[in-house]
Design an enzyme around this catalytic site. Sequence first.
Site, PDB file in Angstrom:
ATOM      1  N   LEU A   1       0.815 -19.604 -40.386  1.00 55.31           N
ATOM      2  CA  LEU A   1       0.384 -18.735 -41.488  1.00 55.31           C
ATOM      3  C   LEU A   1      -0.591 -17.661 -41.006  1.00 55.31           C
ATOM      4  CD1 LEU A   1       0.329 -18.300 -44.614  1.00 55.31           C
ATOM      5  CD2 LEU A   1      -1.675 -19.789 -44.635  1.00 55.31           C
TER       6      LEU A   1
ATOM      7  N   LEU B   1       7.603 -18.374 -43.260  1.00 58.02           N
ATOM      8  CA  LEU B   1       8.971 -18.330 -42.737  1.00 58.02           C
ATOM      9  C   LEU B   1       9.250 -19.565 -41.879  1.00 58.02           C
ATOM     10  CD1 LEU B   1       9.426 -14.595 -41.654  1.00 58.02           C
ATOM     11  CD2 LEU B   1       9.560 -15.619 -43.922  1.00 58.02           C
TER      12      LEU B   1
ATOM     13  N   GLU C   1      -4.544  -0.724 -46.745  1.00 59.73           N
ATOM     14  CA  GLU C   1      -3.289  -1.401 -46.376  1.00 59.73           C
ATOM     15  C   GLU C   1      -2.135  -0.406 -46.357  1.00 59.73           C
ATOM     16  OE1 GLU C   1      -2.239  -5.053 -48.419  1.00 59.73           O
ATOM     17  OE2 GLU C   1      -4.324  -5.479 -48.836  1.00 59.73           O
TER      18      GLU C   1
ATOM     19  N   ARG D   1      13.438 -24.939 -47.238  1.00 60.84           N
ATOM     20  CA  ARG D   1      13.017 -23.630 -46.741  1.00 60.84           C
ATOM     21  C   ARG D   1      14.055 -23.062 -45.777  1.00 60.84           C
ATOM     22  NH1 ARG D   1       7.815 -23.473 -43.245  1.00 60.84           N
ATOM     23  NH2 ARG D   1       6.917 -24.462 -45.054  1.00 60.84           N
TER      24      ARG D   1
ATOM     25  N   GLY E   1       4.579  -5.139 -55.006  1.00 56.29           N
ATOM     26  CA  GLY E   1       5.346  -4.275 -54.097  1.00 56.29           C
ATOM     27  C   GLY E   1       4.716  -2.936 -53.755  1.00 56.29           C
ATOM     28  N   SER E   2       3.371  -2.838 -53.834  1.00 52.76           N
ATOM     29  CA  SER E   2       2.771  -1.521 -53.541  1.00 52.76           C
ATOM     30  C   SER E   2       2.872  -1.179 -52.050  1.00 52.76           C
ATOM     31  CB  SER E   2       1.324  -1.445 -54.033  1.00 52.76           C
ATOM     32  OG  SER E   2       0.483  -2.267 -53.272  1.00 52.76           O
TER      33      SER E   2
ATOM     34  N   HIS F   1      -1.916  -8.336 -44.012  1.00 57.65           N
ATOM     35  CA  HIS F   1      -2.805  -9.345 -44.606  1.00 57.65           C
ATOM     36  C   HIS F   1      -4.158  -8.684 -44.917  1.00 57.65           C
ATOM     37  CE1 HIS F   1      -4.401 -13.315 -45.454  1.00 57.65           C
ATOM     38  NE2 HIS F   1      -5.480 -12.964 -44.761  1.00 57.65           N
TER      39      HIS F   1
HETATM   40  C1  GRF Z   1      -1.453  -7.347 -50.294  1.00 55.30           C
HETATM   41  O1  GRF Z   1      -2.836  -7.457 -50.461  1.00 55.30           O
HETATM   42  C2  GRF Z   1      -1.018  -7.895 -48.953  1.00 55.30           C
HETATM   43  O2  GRF Z   1      -1.972  -7.688 -47.952  1.00 55.30           O
HETATM   44  C3  GRF Z   1      -0.892  -9.381 -49.225  1.00 55.30           C
HETATM   45  O3  GRF Z   1      -0.355  -9.446 -50.526  1.00 55.30           O
HETATM   46  C4  GRF Z   1      -0.696  -8.259 -51.251  1.00 55.30           C
HETATM   47  C5  GRF Z   1       0.614  -7.650 -51.685  1.00 55.30           C
HETATM   48  O4  GRF Z   1       0.432  -6.508 -52.490  1.00 55.30           O
HETATM   49  N1  GRF Z   1      -0.090 -10.021 -48.218  1.00 55.30           N
HETATM   50  P1  GRF Z   1       1.683  -5.610 -52.826  1.00 55.30           P
HETATM   51  O5  GRF Z   1       2.757  -6.524 -53.409  1.00 55.30           O
HETATM   52  O6  GRF Z   1       2.147  -4.949 -51.565  1.00 55.30           O
HETATM   53  O7  GRF Z   1       1.186  -4.628 -53.844  1.00 55.30           O
END
Ligand code: GRF
Length: 194
Positions: free
Chosen positions: A143, A92, A173, A64, A11-12, A108
């Site tokens: 995807l 999804l 990110e 799903r 969850g960062s 991503h």
């Molecule tokens: C990140 O690298 C994101 O790009 C990918 O999964 C990872 C999630 O990291 N989809 P976090 O849970 O947000 O720390």
Amino acid sequence: MKIGILISGRGSNMVAIVDAVKSGEIADAEVTVVISDKADAAGLEKARERGVETVVVERNGRSRVDHDAEIISELQKRSVELVCLAGYMRLLSPSFVQAFPNRIINIHPSLLPAFPGLDAQHQAIEAGAKLTGCTVHYVDELLDHGEVILQREVMVSEDDTSETLSARILEQEHTVYVEAVRDLVCKQKASMFS
Ligand code: GRF
């Protein structure tokens, strides 16, 4: 704008968005709920510490579509207008995508369309790429597909491992996701007054 964030783990990226909303870097927005499909996702505690409501919706052997229907209902109950996927490890269903047209975005860790799917950083190293990065994109039924919103480049060094490269991409990110959400919120606000 009411934002809902879906996670499955650490969850960062969710934390980066929640903190940017709290600090006012993303103005006129509120993270109303963080939803996880895993009860043990580390990000849940981080959301709670920040005073954000959390909901766990596990798949529990359901289809799903049925699983997504419960998540859609949790989001709609809270009038969520923008859904941010942040390390949410499930594709999804079409019904989910249709419930929030052009209102679901994802981050991503590659420059899409290069290296979709799992372990994108490892894929980049294996392919001998000199340049990779991260992408914020709209989510469709495929995807890691859908219109690109923002990308950030990261150079790959000769001595990079998946871990060192992932760490440098992750830093980017956090900033690019915040920037993308801020832009979308601003655009929505501008359209309300035009
Ligand atoms: C990140 O690298 C994101 O790009 C990918 O999964 C990872 C999630 O990291 N989809 P976090 O849970 O947000 O720390």
